[in-house]
Scaffold this motif. Structure first.
Motif, mmCIF file in Angstrom:
data_model
loop_
_atom_site.group_PDB
_atom_site.id
_atom_site.type_symbol
_atom_site.label_atom_id
_atom_site.label_comp_id
_atom_site.label_asym_id
_atom_site.label_seq_id
_atom_site.Cartn_x
_atom_site.Cartn_y
_atom_site.Cartn_z
ATOM 1 N N THR A 12 0.833 -1.198 0.000
ATOM 2 C CA THR A 12 0.000 0.000 0.000
ATOM 3 C C THR A 12 0.868 1.248 0.000
ATOM 4 O O THR A 12 2.008 1.230 0.467
ATOM 5 C CB THR A 12 -0.928 0.047 1.233
ATOM 6 N N THR A 13 0.283 2.337 -0.488
ATOM 7 C CA THR A 13 1.015 3.601 -0.545
ATOM 8 C C THR A 13 1.377 4.089 0.848
ATOM 9 O O THR A 13 2.478 4.617 1.071
ATOM 10 C CB THR A 13 0.176 4.665 -1.267
ATOM 11 N N ARG A 16 4.402 2.156 2.185
ATOM 12 C CA ARG A 16 5.628 2.571 1.497
ATOM 13 C C ARG A 16 6.077 3.940 1.989
ATOM 14 O O ARG A 16 7.262 4.155 2.265
ATOM 15 C CB ARG A 16 5.405 2.601 -0.020
ATOM 16 N N THR A 17 5.150 4.853 2.110
ATOM 17 C CA THR A 17 5.487 6.211 2.546
ATOM 18 C C THR A 17 6.058 6.212 3.959
ATOM 19 O O THR A 17 7.046 6.909 4.241
ATOM 20 C CB THR A 17 4.243 7.110 2.495
ATOM 21 N N ASP A 136 7.368 1.095 -7.383
ATOM 22 C CA ASP A 136 6.774 0.608 -6.142
ATOM 23 C C ASP A 136 7.728 -0.260 -5.334
ATOM 24 O O ASP A 136 7.485 -0.506 -4.142
ATOM 25 C CB ASP A 136 5.497 -0.190 -6.441
#
Length: 417
Positions: A12-13, A16-17, A136
């Motif tokens: 998921t974003t 990752r962030t 990603d």
């Protein structure tokens, strides 16, 4: 479970962030701490020279008009000993004059700030290029190579810059060959790490890349000759000859090197036997380059294969030079995620970690104990680990991925290409 857990980070974003932010924060803290340490404001213990000290010393010599002394080991030993307060450690200077000239502006500011600017700028460039290549998978590559980035920051080396340049060659090779050739030509600062891509460019008949790279080398050499005088080249060549003697006698910290030569030397083999093995490794690496140049496969897999073998051609490659491998892994991860078994991905993710971590621990041991002989007697973990790692990746990509692929993007334009 290890590869599955690691790969879940990229699911998921938000994940990752969060991980990227945490890693970048740690890197920022490490850079500031080292800058303060180099500025001698009281943090840390011991004041042995690190690689950036050698960079700064050479930059100072440029302005003094005596940069040729950096290539004369007898004189450089005295200079480094004075700077370090009498420490016995010695770092030979064998970089081409182009790198000496590149470093010159940093001598105009205090060493702590110079380190901060040099490392922060090269780290930013490296991360920007790696993100373009990995997409990603960026956080996954960052985690795997975090120890290698750490040892690079700890010694202030230029491998963030060289990895970024190799990454730019991969990014621009097809659509912007002049930019790719410029990046390849700038690898004159560490030419032994650019051999694989130079050969690849010739095999692919990418003459714009080849001619641009050659022009960068020739023009930069002419500038160095005008600034330093023609005698700088004889001084440079003499330092290269002297360093080969150092390497043959095992006077370099070969426990920190990642070549098969270093691995076998630390295992007790003679210099001649280790050189033969290194020659075989270089031939095999160039064979992979040949396959990548002529076998039908996606562009990102071609460049990825060339990148991972580029670090095993020369016997002179350190743990921080392993960052170039991160460029190759970033390009190859889509193929590996699709074709590699879970246990194979586990090995691919696990083996790079001790290469950087071991180098960092060994560097700290030497700095704290001042027992160079003890450190030099240890095995080259990186040299032994990199061979099965490359063999596994090359086998998966050549035997499974390329042969079963249906459709591929012809150029490396973005992370999903």
């Amino acid at each position: 479970m290890f590869p599955t857990t690691l790969e879940a980070i990229r699911s998921t974003t938000s994940k990752r962030t969060a991980y990227i932010s945490g890693i970048l924060a740690l890197l920022a803290v490490a850079i500031v701490f080292k800058a303060v340490w180099l500025a001698r404001l009281g943090l840390g213990h011991g004041r042995d020279l690190v690689d950036f000290n050698a960079f700064y010393i050479t930059a100072k010599l440029v302005w003094l008009g005596t940069v040729d002394q950096a290539y004369q080991f007898a004189k450089l030993i005295v200079i480094q000993r004075e700077v370090s307060g009498g420490r016995d450690g010695f770092m030979p200077w064998t970089y081409p004059p182009q790198f000496s000239l590149l470093l010159a502006p940093f001598a105009l500011i205090p060493v702590g700030i110079a380190y901060l600017l040099f490392v922060a700028s090269t780290l930013t460039l490296y991360l920007a290029v790696l993100r373009r290549l990995a997409g990603d998978n960026f956080v996954l590559v960052l985690i795997v190579f975090f120890p290698t980035i750490g040892i690079t920051l700890a010694c202030g080396q230029n491998s963030l810059l060289t990895a970024a340049l190799i990454g730019m060659v991969c990014l621009f090779f097809q659509e912007r060959p002049i930019l790719a050739g410029t990046a390849l030509g700038l690898m004159i600062i560490k030419p032994h790490l650019a051999i694989a891509f130079a050969v690849y460019a010739v095999l692919r008949r990418s003459w714009i890349v080849v001619m641009t790279a050659a022009a960068v080398v020739l023009i930069s050499s002419a500038i160095c000759t005008a600034v330093f005088g023609v005698e700088i080249w004889s001084a440079f060549l003499q330092s290269v000859r002297d360093s080969s003697v150092f390497l043959e006698h095992g006077n370099y910290p070969m426990h920190r090197m990642i070549s098969i030569y270093a691995a076998l030397r630390t295992a007790g083999l003679s210099a001649s036997a280790a050189f033969v093995a290194q020659g075989v490794a270089a031939v095999l690496a160039l064979a992979v380059v040949l396959i990548a140049a002529y076998r039908p496969m996606p562009a990102r897999e071609r460049f990825g294969l060339v990148a991972i073998v580029s670090v095993c051609i020369s016997p002179y490659a350190y743990d921080y030079d392993f960052l170039i491998f991160s460029v190759g892994l970033a390009l190859l991860l889509p193929a590996l995620l699709a074709s590699a078994r879970e246990w194979e991905r586990g090995i691919i993710y696990a083996l790079p970690i001790p290469i950087g971590a071991f180098g960092y621990l060994q560097a700290m041991q030497m700095a704290s104990s001042y027992n160079g002989e003890q450190a030099l007697s240890t095995f080259s973990i990186g040299g032994f680990a990199i061979i099965p790692l490359i063999a596994l990746i090359v086998g998966i990509v050549l035997l499974r991925s390329s042969g079963t692929e249906a459709v591929s993007e012809p150029t490396v334009r973005c992370a999903s290409a």
